[in-house]
Design an enzyme around this catalytic site. Sequence first.
Site, PDB file in Angstrom:
ATOM      1  N   ARG A 285       1.354  10.859   0.633  1.00 15.10           N
ATOM      2  CA  ARG A 285       0.864  11.436  -0.617  1.00 15.10           C
ATOM      3  C   ARG A 285       0.822  12.953  -0.473  1.00 15.10           C
ATOM      4  O   ARG A 285       0.408  13.479   0.580  1.00 15.10           O
ATOM      5  CB  ARG A 285      -0.558  10.938  -0.935  1.00 15.10           C
ATOM      6  N   GLU A 314       2.910  15.784  -9.472  1.00 15.35           N
ATOM      7  CA  GLU A 314       4.259  15.210  -9.628  1.00 15.35           C
ATOM      8  C   GLU A 314       4.615  15.094 -11.098  1.00 15.35           C
ATOM      9  O   GLU A 314       3.825  14.525 -11.858  1.00 15.35           O
ATOM     10  CB  GLU A 314       4.311  13.845  -8.940  1.00 15.35           C
ATOM     11  N   HIS A 333       9.747  11.534  -5.061  1.00 15.43           N
ATOM     12  CA  HIS A 333       8.942  10.336  -4.795  1.00 15.43           C
ATOM     13  C   HIS A 333       9.824   9.069  -4.841  1.00 15.43           C
ATOM     14  O   HIS A 333       9.636   8.169  -5.657  1.00 15.43           O
ATOM     15  CB  HIS A 333       7.790  10.229  -5.812  1.00 15.43           C
TER      16      HIS A 333
HETATM   17  N1  NAD Z   1       6.639   7.675  -0.908  1.00 12.35           N
HETATM   18  C1  NAD Z   1       6.538   6.436  -1.331  1.00 12.35           C
HETATM   19  O1  NAD Z   1       7.222   6.029  -2.254  1.00 12.35           O
HETATM   20  C2  NAD Z   1       5.581   5.508  -0.658  1.00 12.35           C
HETATM   21  C3  NAD Z   1       5.887   4.152  -0.528  1.00 12.35           C
HETATM   22  C4  NAD Z   1       4.971   3.316   0.104  1.00 12.35           C
HETATM   23  C5  NAD Z   1       3.780   3.837   0.573  1.00 12.35           C
HETATM   24  N2  NAD Z   1       3.506   5.141   0.373  1.00 12.35           N
HETATM   25  C6  NAD Z   1       2.265   5.726   0.864  1.00 12.35           C
HETATM   26  O2  NAD Z   1       2.290   5.661   2.278  1.00 12.35           O
HETATM   27  C7  NAD Z   1       0.972   5.587   2.774  1.00 12.35           C
HETATM   28  C8  NAD Z   1       0.849   4.438   3.771  1.00 12.35           C
HETATM   29  O3  NAD Z   1       1.143   3.220   3.155  1.00 12.35           O
HETATM   30  P1  NAD Z   1       0.954   1.864   3.971  1.00 12.35           P
HETATM   31  O4  NAD Z   1       1.485   0.774   3.129  1.00 12.35           O
HETATM   32  O5  NAD Z   1       1.467   2.029   5.338  1.00 12.35           O
HETATM   33  O6  NAD Z   1      -0.632   1.791   4.012  1.00 12.35           O
HETATM   34  P2  NAD Z   1      -1.518   1.091   5.110  1.00 12.35           P
HETATM   35  O7  NAD Z   1      -2.854   0.922   4.502  1.00 12.35           O
HETATM   36  O8  NAD Z   1      -0.837  -0.103   5.661  1.00 12.35           O
HETATM   37  O9  NAD Z   1      -1.617   2.178   6.274  1.00 12.35           O
HETATM   38  C9  NAD Z   1      -2.379   3.329   6.183  1.00 12.35           C
HETATM   39  C10 NAD Z   1      -2.942   3.624   7.553  1.00 12.35           C
HETATM   40  O10 NAD Z   1      -3.565   4.894   7.497  1.00 12.35           O
HETATM   41  C11 NAD Z   1      -4.672   4.829   8.366  1.00 12.35           C
HETATM   42  N3  NAD Z   1      -5.600   5.912   8.118  1.00 12.35           N
HETATM   43  C12 NAD Z   1      -6.622   5.956   7.220  1.00 12.35           C
HETATM   44  N4  NAD Z   1      -7.277   7.118   7.344  1.00 12.35           N
HETATM   45  C13 NAD Z   1      -6.659   7.821   8.329  1.00 12.35           C
HETATM   46  C14 NAD Z   1      -6.873   9.091   8.912  1.00 12.35           C
HETATM   47  N5  NAD Z   1      -7.842   9.879   8.525  1.00 12.35           N
HETATM   48  N6  NAD Z   1      -6.042   9.484   9.895  1.00 12.35           N
HETATM   49  C15 NAD Z   1      -5.041   8.684  10.312  1.00 12.35           C
HETATM   50  N7  NAD Z   1      -4.793   7.465   9.799  1.00 12.35           N
HETATM   51  C16 NAD Z   1      -5.584   7.042   8.815  1.00 12.35           C
HETATM   52  C17 NAD Z   1      -5.226   3.457   8.126  1.00 12.35           C
HETATM   53  O11 NAD Z   1      -6.049   3.043   9.191  1.00 12.35           O
HETATM   54  C18 NAD Z   1      -3.981   2.631   8.006  1.00 12.35           C
HETATM   55  O12 NAD Z   1      -3.625   2.056   9.233  1.00 12.35           O
HETATM   56  C19 NAD Z   1       0.080   5.453   1.548  1.00 12.35           C
HETATM   57  O13 NAD Z   1      -0.376   6.730   1.192  1.00 12.35           O
HETATM   58  C20 NAD Z   1       1.021   4.973   0.485  1.00 12.35           C
HETATM   59  O14 NAD Z   1       0.586   5.287  -0.786  1.00 12.35           O
HETATM   60  C21 NAD Z   1       4.384   5.990  -0.208  1.00 12.35           C
HETATM   61  O1  3PG Z   2       2.338   3.949  -3.089  1.00 11.89           O
HETATM   62  C1  3PG Z   2       3.464   3.505  -3.277  1.00 11.89           C
HETATM   63  O2  3PG Z   2       3.720   2.299  -3.326  1.00 11.89           O
HETATM   64  C2  3PG Z   2       4.583   4.461  -3.390  1.00 11.89           C
HETATM   65  O3  3PG Z   2       4.131   5.759  -3.465  1.00 11.89           O
HETATM   66  C3  3PG Z   2       5.544   4.128  -4.465  1.00 11.89           C
HETATM   67  O4  3PG Z   2       5.164   4.642  -5.691  1.00 11.89           O
HETATM   68  P1  3PG Z   2       6.063   4.320  -6.955  1.00 11.89           P
HETATM   69  O5  3PG Z   2       5.835   2.894  -7.298  1.00 11.89           O
HETATM   70  O6  3PG Z   2       5.568   5.207  -8.037  1.00 11.89           O
HETATM   71  O7  3PG Z   2       7.474   4.581  -6.569  1.00 11.89           O
END
Ligand code: NAD
Ligand code: 3PG
Length: 597
Positions: A285, A314, A333
Amino acid sequence: MATSSSQTLRTPFLKTPSLNSKLPLYSAFSVAIHPTRRSVKPLVVVVSAAALGGKPTVLVAEKLGDAGIELLKEFANVDCAYNLSPEELCTKISLCDALIVRSGTKVSREVFESSAGRLKVVGRAGVGIDNVDLAAATEHGCLVVNAPTANTVAAAEHGIALLTAMARNVAQADASVKAGKWQRNKYVGVSVVGKTLAVMGFGKVGSEVARRAKGLGMHVIAHDPYAPSDRARAIGVDLVSFDEALATADFISLHMPLTPATSKILNDETFAKMKKGVRIVNVARGGVIDEEALVRALDAGIVAQAALDVFTQEPPPKDSKLVQHERVTVTPHLGASTMEAQEGVAIEVAEAVVGALKGELAATAVNAPMVPAEVLTELKPYVELAEKLGRLAVQLVAGGSGMKTVKVTYASARGPDDLDTRLLRAMIIKGLIEPISSVFVNLVNADFTAKQRGLKITEERINLDGSPESPLDFIQVQIANVESRFASSISEYGEIKVEGRVKDGIPHLTKVGSFDVDVTLEGSIILCRQVDQPGMIGTVGSILGEENVNVNFMSVGRIAPRKQAVMAIGVDDQPSKEALKKIGDVPAIEEFVFLKL
Ligand SMILES: NC(=O)c1ccc[n+]([C@@H]2O[C@H](COP(=O)([O-])OP(=O)(O)OC[C@H]3O[C@@H](n4cnc5c(N)ncnc54)[C@H](O)[C@@H]3O)[C@@H](O)[C@H]2O)c1
Ligand SMILES: O=C(O)[C@H](O)COP(=O)(O)O
């Protein structure tokens, strides 16, 4: 203390309806287990099914994969309306039972307020729920579900794509060639093999990135205060402190959620702790980086390069110094944007939303407590008992006496760790609050609603000896410091007290005040206190019979023969005022009360 005995009289003509058929829709539930989760933890969701009279309406506010739309259409009217302004969303939402979004729609407090209680579930077709006001959702009893697993691999692949593209200047070189240039010396990159990658946030995406980075020959460390060390060990990753990760990494890849604790976790102070020339990837994020500080760190040479998929705002402003920076690679994104991931999240979220609208469990609920499936199956009849005891107890409170303290006692032969009472507590709160307010209470908002109304619920366990076959022997609900409409419901300690048990899968009321009774908690109940004497059951029974009110259960609990007794009568239909008056006029009846279940 007087002891009481009870005699039970079940009317022979009554057939016992199945438990399910008696479950009101708003408290119906079943079990769903997410097949792809490593640890299977289904969640209980008790969702209003007000919309089930007709087809519910689901507003899909951002593009969702076709498979998900098809799934929704089998059950609901689907309104796909993209790019709504916040005002348009607030207007539309009052006509919708569910809303599905991705990260581009802000589901603010105003959205919940505008829905005026109709919105029952928000589905996030992805992982991050930072665009949904969870506190407001919970306060409005609205369940929030997400699709936590289907885009994990896509996000991890995008992270690796950005990392390698950044290291080899792919985006910059591509733009240069397209601009007619051939700058082979300018775009000399760095190799990743042997370099140290710090994965910040070792959850689903973080661990997949780590796995892939190991395949590229990188040395991978991770920082995550909550990650289990055995998961890290299994992938061959060392879990390190935040400062150690910053100080040793050649590459840092961010994978934590945006929370108050992680907001701007990379800032001037933390950039200063990094190795000079570090390279940063962010597919988590935008808000976890102080973007202005990152520009300063790039200009100061602390950060050699950054590759960013996500931004605080965004889309980011066109003149953003960060986006325009020569050494920054950006994507809009796109982490979750693969064909496969979008079909996956669409199905995952559509299933969760449909299930929630049906009042089923959602394995992916983010604002409801978890109750394992096996516990839930066992607790099913006790859930109904809990709600009905709450309903009975509150109706016994005399108007104007207020209700501040409720004590719930669970008597069980199970060990303390073997009985999860959160669901029961929620249902007691539902039973206590719904008859006296217009608030819709469910598992999501029960504790919040009780707190908001200044209602203190204390819980106590009585540990019984004997076989722990059934989870509970009885549940007792006591309301302190109130007057009762039915004085006999006041226990020897001055509280309104009702107690119930499950018998053959059916909830029974087994105690009122100090009197033992036995009546099934079906239909409604008439409680009468009388002087114990022959003919009372017949007298009251025939008043109800004349009115064509079906009696389903009757019992008399008495202190001693020919002394005071409490008669509990279960009725299927509501008697008329005249019939109730006739009961009250029976000379031996000292007090009576009619209670709706
Ligand atoms: N760019 C995209 O399109 C996209 C896609 C999927 C996920 N994401 C983002 O990626 C991130 C991770 O997603 P995920 O599915 O792996 O989530 P998840 O919940 O499986 O993993 C997140 C991890 O972060 C850890 N965490 C929490 N606070 C923390 C801190 N202060 N320091 C270090 N680690 C910490 C948690 O313990 C957890 O293990 C989220 O922000 C999600 O929104 C983005
Ligand atoms: O948190 C998520 O799952 C990702 O950031 C994906 O976001 P989006 O569905 O807007 O692509």
